[in-house]
Design an enzyme around this catalytic site. Structure first.
Site, PDB file in Angstrom:
ATOM      1  N   LYS A  38       0.835  -1.197   0.000  1.00  0.00           N
ATOM      2  CA  LYS A  38       0.000   0.000   0.000  1.00  0.00           C
ATOM      3  C   LYS A  38       0.876   1.255   0.000  1.00  0.00           C
ATOM      4  O   LYS A  38       1.946   1.263   0.598  1.00  0.00           O
ATOM      5  CB  LYS A  38      -0.890  -0.018   1.254  1.00  0.00           C
ATOM      6  CG  LYS A  38      -1.681   1.262   1.513  1.00  0.00           C
ATOM      7  CD  LYS A  38      -2.726   1.521   0.455  1.00  0.00           C
ATOM      8  CE  LYS A  38      -3.318   2.927   0.568  1.00  0.00           C
ATOM      9  NZ  LYS A  38      -4.038   3.329  -0.671  1.00  0.00           N
TER      10      LYS A  38
ATOM     11  N   SER B  14     -11.668   6.508  -3.200  1.00  0.00           N
ATOM     12  CA  SER B  14     -11.152   7.714  -2.566  1.00  0.00           C
ATOM     13  C   SER B  14     -10.604   7.335  -1.197  1.00  0.00           C
ATOM     14  O   SER B  14     -11.070   7.818  -0.170  1.00  0.00           O
ATOM     15  CB  SER B  14     -12.279   8.752  -2.439  1.00  0.00           C
ATOM     16  OG  SER B  14     -11.785   9.934  -1.845  1.00  0.00           O
TER      17      SER B  14
ATOM     18  N   ASN C  12       5.730   1.303  -2.229  1.00  0.00           N
ATOM     19  CA  ASN C  12       5.174   2.428  -2.982  1.00  0.00           C
ATOM     20  C   ASN C  12       5.192   3.650  -2.068  1.00  0.00           C
ATOM     21  O   ASN C  12       4.680   3.609  -0.950  1.00  0.00           O
ATOM     22  CB  ASN C  12       3.740   2.055  -3.399  1.00  0.00           C
ATOM     23  CG  ASN C  12       3.010   3.171  -4.126  1.00  0.00           C
ATOM     24  OD1 ASN C  12       2.519   4.114  -3.528  1.00  0.00           O
ATOM     25  ND2 ASN C  12       2.919   3.039  -5.440  1.00  0.00           N
TER      26      ASN C  12
ATOM     27  N   CYS D  78      -1.021   9.932  -7.158  1.00  0.00           N
ATOM     28  CA  CYS D  78      -2.244   9.658  -6.401  1.00  0.00           C
ATOM     29  C   CYS D  78      -3.232  10.797  -6.590  1.00  0.00           C
ATOM     30  O   CYS D  78      -2.947  11.940  -6.246  1.00  0.00           O
ATOM     31  CB  CYS D  78      -1.960   9.469  -4.917  1.00  0.00           C
ATOM     32  SG  CYS D  78      -3.493   9.063  -4.039  1.00  0.00           S
TER      33      CYS D  78
ATOM     34  N   GLY E  38     -10.115  -0.576 -12.781  1.00  0.00           N
ATOM     35  CA  GLY E  38     -10.873  -1.764 -13.183  1.00  0.00           C
ATOM     36  C   GLY E  38     -10.998  -1.897 -14.685  1.00  0.00           C
ATOM     37  O   GLY E  38     -10.496  -1.058 -15.451  1.00  0.00           O
TER      38      GLY E  38
ATOM     39  N   GLY F  79      -3.676  -1.368 -15.313  1.00  0.00           N
ATOM     40  CA  GLY F  79      -4.897  -0.613 -15.576  1.00  0.00           C
ATOM     41  C   GLY F  79      -5.943  -1.559 -16.136  1.00  0.00           C
ATOM     42  O   GLY F  79      -5.968  -1.846 -17.328  1.00  0.00           O
TER      43      GLY F  79
HETATM   44  C1  LIG Z   1      -8.536   0.923  -3.611  1.00  0.00           C
HETATM   45  C2  LIG Z   1      -7.324   1.360  -4.380  1.00  0.00           C
HETATM   46  C3  LIG Z   1      -6.234   1.891  -3.708  1.00  0.00           C
HETATM   47  C4  LIG Z   1      -5.096   2.299  -4.412  1.00  0.00           C
HETATM   48  N1  LIG Z   1      -4.017   2.802  -3.722  1.00  0.00           N
HETATM   49  C5  LIG Z   1      -2.876   3.123  -4.393  1.00  0.00           C
HETATM   50  C6  LIG Z   1      -1.718   3.554  -3.697  1.00  0.00           C
HETATM   51  O1  LIG Z   1      -1.690   3.616  -2.455  1.00  0.00           O
HETATM   52  N2  LIG Z   1      -0.607   3.889  -4.426  1.00  0.00           N
HETATM   53  C7  LIG Z   1      -0.597   3.796  -5.799  1.00  0.00           C
HETATM   54  O2  LIG Z   1       0.432   4.095  -6.409  1.00  0.00           O
HETATM   55  N3  LIG Z   1      -1.672   3.366  -6.480  1.00  0.00           N
HETATM   56  C8  LIG Z   1      -2.822   3.038  -5.809  1.00  0.00           C
HETATM   57  N4  LIG Z   1      -3.907   2.574  -6.522  1.00  0.00           N
HETATM   58  C9  LIG Z   1      -3.837   2.465  -7.985  1.00  0.00           C
HETATM   59  C10 LIG Z   1      -3.516   1.039  -8.426  1.00  0.00           C
HETATM   60  O3  LIG Z   1      -2.258   0.616  -7.949  1.00  0.00           O
HETATM   61  C11 LIG Z   1      -3.550   0.920  -9.965  1.00  0.00           C
HETATM   62  O4  LIG Z   1      -2.577   1.776 -10.497  1.00  0.00           O
HETATM   63  C12 LIG Z   1      -4.889   1.301 -10.561  1.00  0.00           C
HETATM   64  O5  LIG Z   1      -5.930   0.847  -9.731  1.00  0.00           O
HETATM   65  C13 LIG Z   1      -5.092   0.759 -11.975  1.00  0.00           C
HETATM   66  O6  LIG Z   1      -5.025  -0.648 -12.021  1.00  0.00           O
HETATM   67  P1  LIG Z   1      -6.323  -1.623 -11.909  1.00  0.00           P
HETATM   68  O7  LIG Z   1      -7.337  -1.112 -12.894  1.00  0.00           O
HETATM   69  O8  LIG Z   1      -5.803  -2.980 -12.217  1.00  0.00           O
HETATM   70  O9  LIG Z   1      -6.825  -1.490 -10.502  1.00  0.00           O
HETATM   71  C14 LIG Z   1      -5.054   2.174  -5.825  1.00  0.00           C
HETATM   72  C15 LIG Z   1      -6.155   1.626  -6.494  1.00  0.00           C
HETATM   73  C16 LIG Z   1      -7.276   1.213  -5.796  1.00  0.00           C
HETATM   74  C17 LIG Z   1      -8.437   0.623  -6.555  1.00  0.00           C
END
Ligand SMILES: Cc1cc2nc3c(=O)[nH]c(=O)nc-3n(C[C@H](O)[C@H](O)[C@H](O)COP(=O)(O)O)c2cc1C
Ligand SMILES: Cc1cc2nc3c(=O)[nH]c(=O)nc-3n(C[C@H](O)[C@H](O)[C@H](O)COP(=O)(O)OP(=O)(O)OC[C@H]3O[C@@H](n4cnc5c(N)ncnc54)[C@H](O)[C@@H]3O)c2cc1C
Ligand code: FES
Lengths: 237, 299
Positions: free
Chosen positions: B45, B70, B98, B128, B215, B241
């Site tokens: 995280k 969020s 991260n 972020c 998603g 992504g």
């Molecule tokens: C609930 C949630 C929390 C996230 N927290 C972080 C984070 O702390 N640091 C970060 O670099 N990306 C964070 N992301 C982004 C994800 O690492 C990723 O880049 C993004 O969700 C796109 O990939 P996905 O569509 O496979 O989820 C978060 C995404 C989600 C859904």
């Protein structure tokens, strides 16, 4: 905890918007008050699984009492016996059994986790059930609770929280809508009663990995899916 | 060499499938379900210098084929992470930390503290969308991004990748800035800035008004961005992504990603990363590939 496809044993409609889904072949819960993340199929719409509490455990099947709210619960309602169901669980911390007289308080279909609780608790049990009106769902639930609780008090319309007798001698377990839970927390504080509330929130992972579901407590944010969904009312703010 | 073995940012991975930051905690929770050590790497995280309780109000909202979040970098802070990083190490796979921040000073101090952690790669999160200051502002401006990357690079003892935001005016320029500042790789994409309105209360759903979209819904746009970036830089690209299936992962690899990260898909199916690893193995066998790298960037 397990994840996988299981079979729908039966899906029984209590009314237009409430049904009992029975799943066969899943890991059984360790404790009443735990929940599963349910989904009709994995990457199709809707994207996220839905958190649903254990209603009952019978013949190796886990039963869920579900009220249709939107498309996720709608998709679950349309499942038929023999269909596949994506199931992840059992998750979360349930209701602790304090081996004392117990008072259970349920609001509408929110009483779902209390049935299995009533079945597994050791001591004398009183349940207060509040429904908006008498209908097929309330009749069904009353019948189910009647057999396993020592005393059943039912209120149609009005506020069930006002009919409950709060005492320090029993332990209280409750589940219902947010408004009811807020009132109960206040009552527990006012009367000094020990109370456990099943306190849900919107979830994504269901296992504690995303911190999407946090609830504010006196010790800071706690994950409803991991430290909860059952919380001691004194911890909630 | 194993068919899926990949070197990413100079670190050997047993396979190119990684978990995305913020969607996998620090690995502990999912390790109760399966052996997290079988993944190519795990990303923790997002951390910040000081611990944070994150955002108030609704944190997750479902959208067609995806979700808005969020969370706002709720985390234990780098110091506590340093004490706990050995726990991630125990899983037996590559560990990525991260790091987010609100100002240059904060990033630098945190990177210095993180040097004491037992990790393999540092992912600099300049993307972020869920924090009020800093974060994405660094990622959206190539000059700021260059400066920050170069300064953190001076301090950190780990190979470093920079996590890019799709909300930048030009993500290719951002990637080039990270490359010229000395990063070993870039990861993309973070979430797209989105919004939801509750029509009953007539208010924005999120206290912060805007939130991050992730998603399946974002997959084609993320893929296009990975393709553009991979063509423009020589450093390693971690593509992510909306990756849900083996086919999605293969598309990112063919677009030029050296490794892929699975995020929100774990919510829809917690075993998604494992299924993708298995699927990549099958694909290599079926198409007679000696290593998955043979198809990298072929489109
Ligand atoms: C609930 C949630 C929390 C996230 N927290 C972080 C984070 O702390 N640091 C970060 O670099 N990306 C964070 N992301 C982004 C994800 O690492 C990723 O880049 C993004 O969700 C796109 O990939 P996905 O569509 O496979 O989820 C978060 C995404 C989600 C859904
Ligand atoms: C721990 C826990 C146990 C639950 N147990 C039961 C149960 O036994 N029976 C039952 O009928 N319902 C239960 N609920 C509520 C149930 O999860 C929601 O009604 C359901 O998710 C709504 O999904 P939907 O697609 O039909 O509605 P939509 O409004 O279309 O859902 C959109 C999104 O919001 C989320 N959401 C909407 N309402 C709620 C809510 N009240 N709580 C959490 N998330 C919500 C959905 O999961 C989904 O991500 C429980 C909730 C939690 C947190
Ligand atoms: S739903 Fe992810 S932490 Fe609770």
């Amino acid at each position: 905890m397990e994840y996988g496809k299981v079979r729908v044993k039966s899906n029984y409609k209590l009314s237009d918007g409430v049904f009992i889904l029975s799943a066969e072949g899943a890991e059984l819960p360790k404790q009443a008050g735990q929940f599963y993340m349910l989904k009709a199929s994995d990457f199709s719409e809707p994207f996220l699984p839905r958190p649903i509490s254990v209603f009952d455990v019978r013949d190796g099947c886990v039963d869920f009492l579900i009220e249709v709210v939107g498309k996720g619960t709608q998709a679950l309602m349309s499942l038929k016996a023999g269909d596949e169901l994506e199931m992840f669980g059992a998750l979360g911390n349930g209701f602790p059994d304090e081996k004392r007289d117990a008072v259970l308080i349920g609001g509408g279909t929110g009483c779902a986790p209390l049935l299995y609780l009533a079945k597994t608790l050791g001591k004398r049990k009183t349940i207060y059930l509040g429904f908006n009106q008498r209908d097929a769902v309330s009749d069904y639930l009353l019948e189910r609770f009647d057999g396993i609780c020592d005393k059943v008090v039912v209120i149609y319309g009005g506020f069930v929280t006002e009919d409950v007798i709060y005492s320090e001698d029993a332990v209280y377990y409750a589940c219902g809508r947010e408004a009811m839970m807020k009132v109960l927390k206040q009552k527990a504080d006012d009367f000094g009663t020990k109370m456990y509330l099943s306190y849900g929130n919107r979830m994504a992972c269901g296992v504690g990995a995303c911190v999407c579901c946090v609830v504010k407590t006196v010790d800071g944010n706690k994950r409803a899916c991991k430290e909860g969904p059952v919380f001691d009312s004194r911890l909630l703010v | 060499m194993n068919v899926l073995e990949t070197t990413f940012a100079g670190v050997k991975l047993k396979n190119p499938v990684i978990t995305a930051s913020g969607t996998f905690g620090f690995g502990e929770e999912y390790n109760e379900l399966y052996d997290v050590g079988s993944l190519g790497a795990i990303t923790g995280k997002g951390l910040t210098l000081l611990s944070s309780e994150g955002n108030d109000g609704v944190r997750v909202w479902e959208t067609p084929s995806g979700m808005l979040n969020s969370v706002g970098l709720q985390n234990i802070g780098v110091r506590k992470f340093v004490e706990q990083s050995h726990k991630m190490r125990r899983f037996g796979t590559v560990v990525i930390a991260n790091l987010g921040g609100h100002s240059t000073e904060e990033y630098l101090e945190a990177a210095e503290i993180l040097n004491a952690a037992d990790i393999d790669i540092l992912e600099l999160n300049v993307s972020c969308p869920n924090i009020k200051s800093g974060g994405m502002q660094f990622g959206a401006n190539p000059e700021l991004l260059y400066k920050l990357t170069a300064e953190v690079k001076e301090i950190t003892r780990f190979p470093m990748i920079v996590k890019l935001t799709p909300n930048a005016r030009n993500i290719v320029e951002a990637a080039q800035a990270a490359e010229s500042a000395g990063a070993e790789g870039v990861s993309l994409v973070n979430t797209f800035l989105g919004m939801a309105i509750d029509t009953e209360s007539r208010k924005a759903v999120f206290d912060n008004v805007y939130a991050g979209l992730s998603g399946a819904a974002i997959m084609p746009i993320a893929l296009r961005m990975v393709h553009q970036v991979a063509k423009a830089v020589k450093i390693d690209v971690l593509g992510m992504g909306g990756i849900c299936t083996t086919n999605d992962a293969l598309q990112f690899i063919m677009a030029g990603a050296k490794a892929v990260a699975v995020g929100s898909a774990c919510f829809a199916n917690p075993t998604a990363p494992l299924q993708i690893i298995e699927g990549l193995n099958d694909y290599c066998a079926k198409h007679g590939l000696k290593n998955i790298g043979e198809i990298r960037g072929i489109v």
